[in-house]
Scaffold this motif. Structure first.
Motif, mmCIF file in Angstrom:
data_model
loop_
_atom_site.group_PDB
_atom_site.id
_atom_site.type_symbol
_atom_site.label_atom_id
_atom_site.label_comp_id
_atom_site.label_asym_id
_atom_site.label_seq_id
_atom_site.Cartn_x
_atom_site.Cartn_y
_atom_site.Cartn_z
ATOM 1 N N GLY A 1 6.855 6.451 10.083
ATOM 2 C CA GLY A 1 5.513 6.722 9.564
ATOM 3 C C GLY A 1 4.568 7.149 10.675
ATOM 4 O O GLY A 1 3.828 8.121 10.531
ATOM 5 N N LEU A 2 4.600 6.437 11.804
ATOM 6 C CA LEU A 2 3.743 6.812 12.931
ATOM 7 C C LEU A 2 4.137 8.175 13.494
ATOM 8 O O LEU A 2 3.297 8.926 13.961
ATOM 9 N N ALA A 3 5.425 8.491 13.437
ATOM 10 C CA ALA A 3 5.894 9.781 13.952
ATOM 11 C C ALA A 3 5.402 10.950 13.098
ATOM 12 O O ALA A 3 5.479 12.100 13.528
ATOM 13 N N LYS A 4 4.882 10.688 11.895
ATOM 14 C CA LYS A 4 4.326 11.741 11.040
ATOM 15 C C LYS A 4 2.969 12.224 11.562
ATOM 16 O O LYS A 4 2.499 13.279 11.174
ATOM 17 N N ILE A 5 2.341 11.446 12.438
ATOM 18 C CA ILE A 5 1.047 11.830 13.001
ATOM 19 C C ILE A 5 1.283 12.907 14.054
ATOM 20 O O ILE A 5 2.138 12.744 14.926
ATOM 21 N N LYS B 1 0.861 -1.188 0.000
ATOM 22 C CA LYS B 1 0.000 0.000 0.000
ATOM 23 C C LYS B 1 0.895 1.235 0.000
ATOM 24 O O LYS B 1 1.711 1.408 0.904
ATOM 25 N N TYR B 2 0.745 2.093 -0.969
ATOM 26 C CA TYR B 2 1.587 3.281 -1.075
ATOM 27 C C TYR B 2 1.169 4.379 -0.099
ATOM 28 O O TYR B 2 1.984 5.192 0.299
ATOM 29 N N ILE B 3 -0.106 4.401 0.263
ATOM 30 C CA ILE B 3 -0.587 5.358 1.260
ATOM 31 C C ILE B 3 -1.402 4.585 2.286
ATOM 32 O O ILE B 3 -2.304 3.823 1.946
ATOM 33 N N VAL B 4 -1.059 4.807 3.566
ATOM 34 C CA VAL B 4 -1.732 4.130 4.669
ATOM 35 C C VAL B 4 -2.392 5.203 5.530
ATOM 36 O O VAL B 4 -1.785 6.236 5.814
ATOM 37 N N ARG B 5 -3.642 4.956 5.937
ATOM 38 C CA ARG B 5 -4.351 5.946 6.763
ATOM 39 C C ARG B 5 -4.416 5.438 8.201
ATOM 40 O O ARG B 5 -5.089 4.455 8.495
ATOM 41 N N ILE B 6 -3.702 6.143 9.077
ATOM 42 C CA ILE B 6 -3.697 5.818 10.505
ATOM 43 C C ILE B 6 -3.899 7.108 11.280
ATOM 44 O O ILE B 6 -3.232 8.106 11.016
ATOM 45 N N GLY B 7 -4.808 7.105 12.230
ATOM 46 C CA GLY B 7 -5.049 8.286 13.054
ATOM 47 C C GLY B 7 -5.503 9.480 12.252
ATOM 48 O O GLY B 7 -5.081 10.602 12.518
ATOM 49 N N ASP B 8 -6.355 9.273 11.259
ATOM 50 C CA ASP B 8 -6.872 10.329 10.376
ATOM 51 C C ASP B 8 -5.762 11.082 9.648
ATOM 52 O O ASP B 8 -5.892 12.262 9.347
ATOM 53 N N THR B 9 -4.647 10.412 9.383
ATOM 54 C CA THR B 9 -3.514 11.009 8.679
ATOM 55 C C THR B 9 -3.069 10.061 7.577
ATOM 56 O O THR B 9 -2.932 8.866 7.809
ATOM 57 N N ASP B 10 -2.856 10.590 6.383
ATOM 58 C CA ASP B 10 -2.316 9.785 5.288
ATOM 59 C C ASP B 10 -0.806 9.724 5.429
ATOM 60 O O ASP B 10 -0.144 10.759 5.506
ATOM 61 N N ILE B 11 -0.272 8.499 5.444
ATOM 62 C CA ILE B 11 1.158 8.294 5.659
ATOM 63 C C ILE B 11 1.732 7.538 4.469
ATOM 64 O O ILE B 11 1.101 6.616 3.941
ATOM 65 N N ASP B 12 2.922 7.926 4.052
ATOM 66 C CA ASP B 12 3.619 7.265 2.949
ATOM 67 C C ASP B 12 3.927 5.824 3.343
ATOM 68 O O ASP B 12 4.582 5.574 4.353
ATOM 69 N N GLY B 13 3.476 4.866 2.546
ATOM 70 C CA GLY B 13 3.660 3.452 2.843
ATOM 71 C C GLY B 13 5.095 2.983 2.734
ATOM 72 O O GLY B 13 5.453 1.924 3.257
ATOM 73 N N ALA C 1 5.996 6.330 19.093
ATOM 74 C CA ALA C 1 5.774 5.390 17.994
ATOM 75 C C ALA C 1 6.510 4.081 18.262
ATOM 76 O O ALA C 1 5.955 2.987 18.069
ATOM 77 N N LEU C 2 7.745 4.177 18.731
ATOM 78 C CA LEU C 2 8.536 2.982 19.031
ATOM 79 C C LEU C 2 7.895 2.182 20.155
ATOM 80 O O LEU C 2 7.817 0.943 20.087
ATOM 81 N N ALA C 3 7.395 2.870 21.179
ATOM 82 C CA ALA C 3 6.731 2.192 22.300
ATOM 83 C C ALA C 3 5.480 1.453 21.832
ATOM 84 O O ALA C 3 5.238 0.305 22.235
ATOM 85 N N ILE C 4 4.696 2.090 20.965
ATOM 86 C CA ILE C 4 3.465 1.465 20.451
ATOM 87 C C ILE C 4 3.811 0.202 19.668
ATOM 88 O O ILE C 4 3.213 -0.861 19.869
ATOM 89 N N LEU C 5 4.770 0.319 18.759
ATOM 90 C CA LEU C 5 5.126 -0.827 17.910
ATOM 91 C C LEU C 5 5.703 -1.978 18.728
ATOM 92 O O LEU C 5 5.426 -3.146 18.454
ATOM 93 N N ARG C 6 6.511 -1.675 19.731
ATOM 94 C CA ARG C 6 7.075 -2.737 20.577
ATOM 95 C C ARG C 6 5.995 -3.413 21.398
ATOM 96 O O ARG C 6 6.032 -4.621 21.612
ATOM 97 N N LYS C 7 5.021 -2.626 21.888
ATOM 98 C CA LYS C 7 3.929 -3.194 22.686
ATOM 99 C C LYS C 7 3.062 -4.130 21.840
ATOM 100 O O LYS C 7 2.559 -5.137 22.335
ATOM 101 N N LEU C 8 2.924 -3.814 20.538
ATOM 102 C CA LEU C 8 2.114 -4.643 19.638
ATOM 103 C C LEU C 8 2.935 -5.734 18.951
ATOM 104 O O LEU C 8 2.422 -6.432 18.077
ATOM 105 N N ASN C 9 4.217 -5.856 19.319
ATOM 106 C CA ASN C 9 5.130 -6.850 18.731
ATOM 107 C C ASN C 9 5.242 -6.716 17.214
ATOM 108 O O ASN C 9 5.194 -7.711 16.483
ATOM 109 N N LEU C 10 5.381 -5.474 16.746
ATOM 110 C CA LEU C 10 5.562 -5.213 15.317
ATOM 111 C C LEU C 10 6.990 -4.714 15.086
ATOM 112 O O LEU C 10 7.565 -4.053 15.956
ATOM 113 N N ASP C 11 7.542 -5.030 13.918
ATOM 114 C CA ASP C 11 8.894 -4.608 13.583
ATOM 115 C C ASP C 11 8.891 -3.110 13.261
ATOM 116 O O ASP C 11 8.244 -2.687 12.309
ATOM 117 N N PRO C 12 9.637 -2.280 14.037
ATOM 118 C CA PRO C 12 9.631 -0.837 13.802
ATOM 119 C C PRO C 12 10.246 -0.438 12.463
ATOM 120 O O PRO C 12 9.936 0.620 11.935
#
Length: 154
Positions: free
Chosen positions: A31-35, A12-24, A43-54
């Motif tokens: 990307g999360l820090a763009k919000i 996906k070239y554009i992802v919508r998270i938190g009512d913000t369009d982010i470059d995929g 952003a790093l804390a959120i991704l680590r808590k969800l076990n996602l690769d930052p």
């Protein structure tokens, strides 16, 4: 084109998270820090808590992961982070610890400034006059208009 890597169909070239369009093509943490209201650390804390690769590109995340990220970003307090990570601790009206993003953050900041102007606190008066609020020097900086230096009296 032989030198260009082939991206899979589900990218996906554009992802919508938190009512913000982010470059995929951005890594997830950047990307999360763009919000507005979410920085690199949050952003790093959120991704680590969800076990996602930052460092994984946002465009490669599945729709379910993006939906989960969107829900979490809209209310970070569900993840149980310490209160010092939130951007609005001890809210003026409710006393709760909150984390605001996007337009809501701008609204609350403007509301705080208006409240300070109304009660005529020092900060409120400085805001109302358009002067520096946080104790900076004003003799030479922050000038508005055509001011060019200082002339000495004879």
């Amino acid at each position: 084109m032989t030198g260009e890597p082939k991206l899979p169909e589900e990218f996906k070239y554009i992802v919508r998270i938190g009512d913000t369009d982010i470059d995929g093509s951005l890594p997830a943490v950047y990307g999360l820090a763009k919000i507005k209201g979410i920085g690199y650390t949050t952003a790093l804390a959120i991704l680590r808590k969800l076990n996602l690769d930052p460092l994984m590109r946002l465009g490669y995340f599945s729709d379910n992961k993006i939906k989960e990220l969107d829900e979490v970003v809209k209310d970070i307090t569900k993840l149980g982070f310490p209160s010092w990570l939130y951007n609005r601790r001890k809210d003026y009206t409710t006393g709760e610890d909150k984390h605001l993003i996007g337009a809501e953050l701008i609204f609350y900041a403007r509301q705080d400034i208006e409240r300070e102007k109304k009660i005529k606190s020092w900060r409120g008066v400085r805001h109302a006059l358009g002067l520096k609020v946080r104790g900076q020097r004003t003799a030479t900086t922050g000038r508005i208009g055509m001011t060019v230096g200082v002339s000495k009296k004879k």
